[in-house]
Write a protein that holds these residues in place. Structure first.
Motif, PDB file in Angstrom:
ATOM      1  N   LEU A   1     -13.095   2.092 -14.679  1.00  0.00           N
ATOM      2  CA  LEU A   1     -11.811   2.793 -14.714  1.00  0.00           C
ATOM      3  C   LEU A   1     -10.849   2.344 -13.616  1.00  0.00           C
ATOM      4  O   LEU A   1      -9.686   2.739 -13.616  1.00  0.00           O
ATOM      5  N   GLY A   2     -11.339   1.546 -12.669  1.00  0.00           N
ATOM      6  CA  GLY A   2     -10.473   1.153 -11.562  1.00  0.00           C
ATOM      7  C   GLY A   2     -10.609  -0.301 -11.140  1.00  0.00           C
ATOM      8  O   GLY A   2     -10.014  -0.697 -10.140  1.00  0.00           O
TER       9      GLY A   2
ATOM     10  N   SER B   1      -6.148   0.823 -10.326  1.00  0.00           N
ATOM     11  CA  SER B   1      -5.640   1.087 -11.668  1.00  0.00           C
ATOM     12  C   SER B   1      -4.657   2.251 -11.702  1.00  0.00           C
ATOM     13  O   SER B   1      -4.205   2.643 -12.765  1.00  0.00           O
ATOM     14  N   PHE B   2      -4.336   2.801 -10.525  1.00  0.00           N
ATOM     15  CA  PHE B   2      -3.353   3.890 -10.507  1.00  0.00           C
ATOM     16  C   PHE B   2      -1.955   3.314 -10.696  1.00  0.00           C
ATOM     17  O   PHE B   2      -1.683   2.165 -10.358  1.00  0.00           O
TER      18      PHE B   2
ATOM     19  N   SER C   1      -3.340   2.176 -15.412  1.00  0.00           N
ATOM     20  CA  SER C   1      -3.216   0.854 -16.038  1.00  0.00           C
ATOM     21  C   SER C   1      -4.281   0.612 -17.109  1.00  0.00           C
ATOM     22  O   SER C   1      -4.245  -0.392 -17.798  1.00  0.00           O
ATOM     23  N   THR C   2      -5.227   1.560 -17.228  1.00  0.00           N
ATOM     24  CA  THR C   2      -6.374   1.348 -18.113  1.00  0.00           C
ATOM     25  C   THR C   2      -6.017   1.681 -19.561  1.00  0.00           C
ATOM     26  O   THR C   2      -6.397   2.732 -20.075  1.00  0.00           O
ATOM     27  N   SER C   3      -5.313   0.782 -20.207  1.00  0.00           N
ATOM     28  CA  SER C   3      -4.946   0.997 -21.608  1.00  0.00           C
ATOM     29  C   SER C   3      -6.196   1.159 -22.452  1.00  0.00           C
ATOM     30  O   SER C   3      -7.230   0.571 -22.154  1.00  0.00           O
TER      31      SER C   3
ATOM     32  N   ALA D   1      -9.288  -4.537 -24.565  1.00  0.00           N
ATOM     33  CA  ALA D   1      -8.613  -3.384 -23.954  1.00  0.00           C
ATOM     34  C   ALA D   1      -9.457  -2.900 -22.764  1.00  0.00           C
ATOM     35  O   ALA D   1     -10.685  -2.883 -22.852  1.00  0.00           O
ATOM     36  N   PRO D   2      -8.791  -2.528 -21.643  1.00  0.00           N
ATOM     37  CA  PRO D   2      -9.572  -2.020 -20.509  1.00  0.00           C
ATOM     38  C   PRO D   2     -10.528  -0.899 -20.924  1.00  0.00           C
ATOM     39  O   PRO D   2     -11.631  -0.810 -20.402  1.00  0.00           O
TER      40      PRO D   2
ATOM     41  N   ILE E   1      -0.922   5.936 -22.120  1.00  0.00           N
ATOM     42  CA  ILE E   1      -1.613   5.976 -20.832  1.00  0.00           C
ATOM     43  C   ILE E   1      -0.616   5.932 -19.672  1.00  0.00           C
ATOM     44  O   ILE E   1      -0.965   6.178 -18.524  1.00  0.00           O
TER      45      ILE E   1
END
Lengths: 571, 368
Positions: free
Chosen positions: A207-208, A216-217, A223-225, A233-234, A457
């Protein structure tokens, strides 16, 4: 009467010094000092507020992500940005996993050696250890062979006289009271928890991108589409499965290892339910939004204040009532050191006035810490897991009430026993369990959104600085694992004009205020018995029960726009 | 020292199979980019070596490099901390505090002088005589000088210990510097990154245990095996850059397809590190895979030279001064390495004029 010094206080984050007055084997007074200063809020000034989270996250990596979240929330608050539901969920999952990771590492690697004698494990009978472990839990690593292996490993370390991290321990100290079998079990779990924490926090890598210091904030979301049909996709179904699996493994570890260990260890030290009593007032901002950020009534962990150990009434939180003193801190206020200043108008001029190093003692009558002394409505507040658990308990949160009452019944103790060193430890474990139960649900919600095509997101309406007002102010509140965290930001001409953080360990480890009221550590240490003042293990027990994080606690801001440059600071 | 435990016994003691040990040694040789025949030497060296003592000093730090060590998968973290080395001083995780902790450092200095490994995390403040960081009543500067100048080898982990990192960023309120600057004359291996990647650090330690010297270093004294390659060239999204497929807005369709983050400010074209191949947390991921651009955290003075982080890198040399990220698409391939001296200067000028340091200057080239 003797003054003892513990510096460095180890098994914490950062640089903490405790000085204590000892009389007849008991602490009669104590002073808590933060001995490191960086000035990160000064460094972020004039920079792009959208990247402040990258900078302020580096305040601390033991509490990684917490400052990132408080920072994006502060900027979103200033610019009036709502984040999409998926961003809320990803943030909740990241936060909950931070709680679980942090609390497990705290219990085993930062705190356990205050209660567990590693060398005691050598005297244990592995078969009896196995019986003990199996009587407490279904955790499969509990055979005689397993514990014999762990014992041999410890025995080789001791025989080699190269004990690594254990070299400097308090082994054989009279305050240790676990039977050897419990020592051996705890050492085994210390080692297992080292591996557990590494595997579990891979949730943050997904997630990061990495842990520590996630990347990823975003102001406006994450940023985690996510996409159910895109392998690149992330977040996609495969990675959702991974998150769910790892979360499930955490629940098993917390239920079968952490919780039984905490209850077992506490059972051998019942007097610590009466020691380490804090200031008695507790603050929680609340955490884990289940709707919009402004809808605080829907937070999973409730917001509130308790005063004077009164569990019958939860008071509302008004951020305007927060202010900080520097009476005993190495800063000057222009209006003099008698006033308290709210963070939005805070002011900091670092002015070291302590003894020149190397020194033996601080001048505790004057200024003695790089921490300020935050107060709420001029009162000392304790923050952290105990505060959150008590607020939730007093607010009538059913799940918390059941869990707390269960622990109290286990120890045949009244709720007042929670205002203590062991109370903090029990509260931290209960909270870990609560979140290990709930993180799975948040991952499920995220997956449902993805499957139903709800993919937003990030809210990019105000990403471009040209869309911002000429000036704006905001704050972001969060409950970090160690307690109440707030960031305050002032934006002018698309850049940060001022930045201020009021951080959990500043609340707990701060020095005295203008009234001479002690900070929570200083209060909690009063009356601590010391079996051997040369080896003040008991001081560590209470200080560690707060889970200190000093890198977080020291901060600086000059709201009046007067940057104290290096040249000036050097004069 | 006679008391030191030889490694083979240590290996048996922790139930490590020979197969796993050999696999680990092979992986290390690969990571260090050594010829394969060195595997045998690594195995032999690790088995024959006594456990050297390691002391880990923390100054103006966030403990991020400590946390990174706790993420070690190969070798597993418990082995790194308890078996591979005698990890005797490390404030965040060691058993003893206060006098008991200080006594360890004193003993190591007395008994193992010239033989121990010193690791430093965090910057060192020099303003006001060093009062911005004291431990046991002594300044960080004083401790660093004493401990590092008597070490057999010194490693600076993370951006702050290397070049002062974030703490040194403009306006550097505490006069923070990295270890090499604080203690001139000592030999330091710099493991930049925010934080350092434990996979690289483990490889450096193994190299040292095997050859009693550090791996080949670049002009910043960083190991070439980890810091020699451009991120852009190793990036899994590189094909999208070459194909002109860019994320244009956070959360857009391109971001869901894993397209290139260049236009969102990614610094990968100007940063070297093995981040995309080694990745983080047991090789699970890295920032670009989580949809965010690289911030060049292993580059010199990156906080000042690489920010603002959401501004795309400037125009690419060789395509005319006005070719910017907006226009880059088909046909613009490669060739972006090392373009950012201009970017660094631009970033420095962005900072308020007349600041105490006059903004951050582009990094001076250091002699190799």
């Amino acid at each position: 009467m003797a003054r003892i010094v513990v510096d460095p206080v180890t098994r914490i984050e950062g640089h903490l010094r405790i000085e204590a007055q000892v009389e007849n084997g008991k602490v009669t007074d104590a002073w808590s000092s933060g001995t490191m200063f960086r000035g990160i809020e000064l460094i972020v000034r004039h920079r792009d507020p959208r990247e402040a989270w990258l900078w302020t996250q580096r305040i601390c990596a033991v509490c990684t992500m917490v400052h990132a979240l408080a920072s994006v929330r502060a900027v979103e608050n200033a610019l009036d940005i709502e984040v999409p539901d998926n961003a809320r969920l990803v943030r909740n999952i990241i936060s909950a996993s931070q709680y679980i990771h942090d609390h497990v590492v705290h219990f085993y690697h930062l705190h356990a050696l205050d209660w567990v004698d590693v060398t005691g494990a050598l005297k244990a009978d592995p078969a009896k250890t196995s019986q003990l472990a199996q009587s407490l839990s279904e955790w499969p690593k509990s055979s005689t062979t397993y514990f014999r292996g762990v014992q041999q490993r410890v025995s080789r370390l001791v025989a080699s006289r190269q004990l690594s991290l254990f070299t400097s321990g308090y082994w054989g100290h009279p305050a240790y009271r676990l039977p050897p079998e419990a020592d051996l079990m705890a050492v085994a779990h210390y080692l297992e928890a080292l591996e557990f924490q590494r595997e579990f926090i891979r949730i943050h890598a997904v997630l990061g991108g990495k842990n520590p210091h996630l990347q990823s904030f975003l102001v406006g979301g994450m940023s985690t589409s996510l996409d159910p049909n895109e392998p690149q996709a992330p977040l996609n179904p495969e990675r959702m499965d991974f998150l769910a699996q790892v979360a499930q493994s955490a629940k098993t570890f917390v239920d079968q290892v952490l919780m039984p260990d905490v209850l077992a260890v506490a059972g051998f030290y019942p007097e610590w339910f009466a020691l380490g009593r804090g200031p008695g007032s507790y603050l929680s901002y609340g955490a884990f939004p289940q709707g919009g950020i402004r809808d605080t009534s829907l937070y999973f962990l409730p917001r509130g204040i308790l005063l004077h150990e009164d569990l019958s009434r939860v008071h509302p939180v008004d951020p305007e009532k927060i202010a900080e003193y520097v009476t005993h801190s190495w800063y000057d206020y222009r209006e003099g050191d008698q006033v308290a200043k709210p963070p939005a108008e805070g002011e900091t001029n670092p002015r070291y006035s302590g003894p020149r190093p190397p020194f033996a003692f601080l001048n505790v009558e004057e200024k003695y810490s790089w921490l300020k002394a935050p107060r709420y409505d001029d009162q000392v507040m304790e923050v952290g897991p105990l505060a959150r658990v008590l607020v939730a308990y007093a607010a009538g949160m059913t799940e918390m009430k059941t869990a707390v009452d269960g622990v109290l019944a286990h120890f045949k103790a009244p709720p007042a026993a929670l205002f203590s060193t062991l109370g903090r430890i029990a509260a931290r474990a209960l909270e870990t369990q609560l979140l290990a139960n709930h993180i799975v649900g948040w991952i499920g919600e995220l997956r449902n959104n993805m499957q139903s095509g709800k993919l937003a997101i990030h809210n990019g309406e105000k990403w471009e600085p040209a869309t911002w007002p000429a000036s704006a102010r905001g704050y972001g509140l969060f409950e970090a694992p160690r307690g109440s965290l707030g960031h305050w930001v002032e934006i002018e001409n698309q850049a940060i004009k001022n930045y201020q953080c009021v951080v959990p360990t500043t609340w707990n480890a701060g020095p005295r205020d203008v009234h001479g009221h002690r900070g929570p550590y200083e209060t909690a240490l009063l009356g601590t018995p010391l079996a051997d003042p040369e080896r003040p293990l008991e001081i560590l027990r209470t200080v560690h029960s707060f889970d200190p994080c000093l890198a977080c606690a020291v901060h600086v801001l000059d709201a009046q726009g007067q940057v104290r440059g290096r040249a000036e600071a050097r004069t | 020292m006679a008391l030191h435990e030889p490694l083979p016994e240590a290996l048996e003691g922790r139930g490590i199979s020979r197969r796993r040990f050999v696999r680990f040694c092979s992986a290390m040789v690969g990571m260090l980019a050594l010829p394969e025949h060195y595997v045998g030497q690594v195995i032999q060296a690790l088995q024959a070596t006594h456990k050297p003592v390691l002391v880990w000093l923390e100054f103006q730090d966030c403990a991020g490099n400590t946390e990174s060590i706790l993420r070690s998968a190969d070798p597993p973290v418990a082995e790194v901390l308890l078996d591979l080395l005698s990890w005797e001083y490390h404030e965040t995780i060691m058993a003893g505090a206060g006098r008991q902790a200080e006594a360890v450092l004193e003993r190591v200095m007395a008994q193992d002088t010239g033989q121990y490994i010193a690791v430093v995390e965090g910057s060192i403040p020099t303003a006001e005589g060093g009062v911005y960081c004291t431990i046991g009543g002594r300044t960080a500067l004083d401790i660093a000088r004493q401990v590092c100048s008597h070490a057999a080898a010194t490693i600076a982990v993370g951006a702050c210990a290397w070049d002062g990192g974030l703490v040194r960023a403009d306006p550097n309120p505490t006069g923070a510097v990295g270890l090499e600057e604080a203690v001139p004359g000592i030999k330091v291996v710099n493991l930049g990154g925010c934080p350092h990647n434990v996979a690289n650090t483990a490889a450096v330690l193994v190299h040292y245990l095997t050859f009693h010297e550090m791996p080949a270093l670049d002009q910043f004294h960083r190991p070439l095996f980890a810091y020699g390659q451009l991120i852009h060239d190793q990036c899994e999204r590189r094909a999208h850059y070459d194909a002109g497929e860019f994320v244009e807005a956070w959360g857009d369709a391109g971001s869901r397809k894993g397209w290139c983050l260049y236009k969102m400010g990614c610094k990968g074209p100007d940063a070297t590190y093995n981040c995309p191949t080694v990745r983080w947390n047991s090789g699970t991921s890295w920032p670009v895979k989580a949809g965010h651009g690289c911030i060049a955290c292993a580059s010199h003075r990156f906080w000042d030279t690489m920010s603002p982080f959401y501004k795309p890198l400037p125009s690419v040399p060789g395509f005319g001064v006005d070719v910017s990220a907006e226009e880059i698409g088909w046909g613009v391939v490669g060739g972006v390495a090392g373009l950012t001296a201009a970017h660094a200067i631009g970033s420095a000028l962005r900072r308020k004029a007349g600041g105490p340091e006059g903004g951050a200057a582009p990094p001076p080239e250091k002699p190799a």
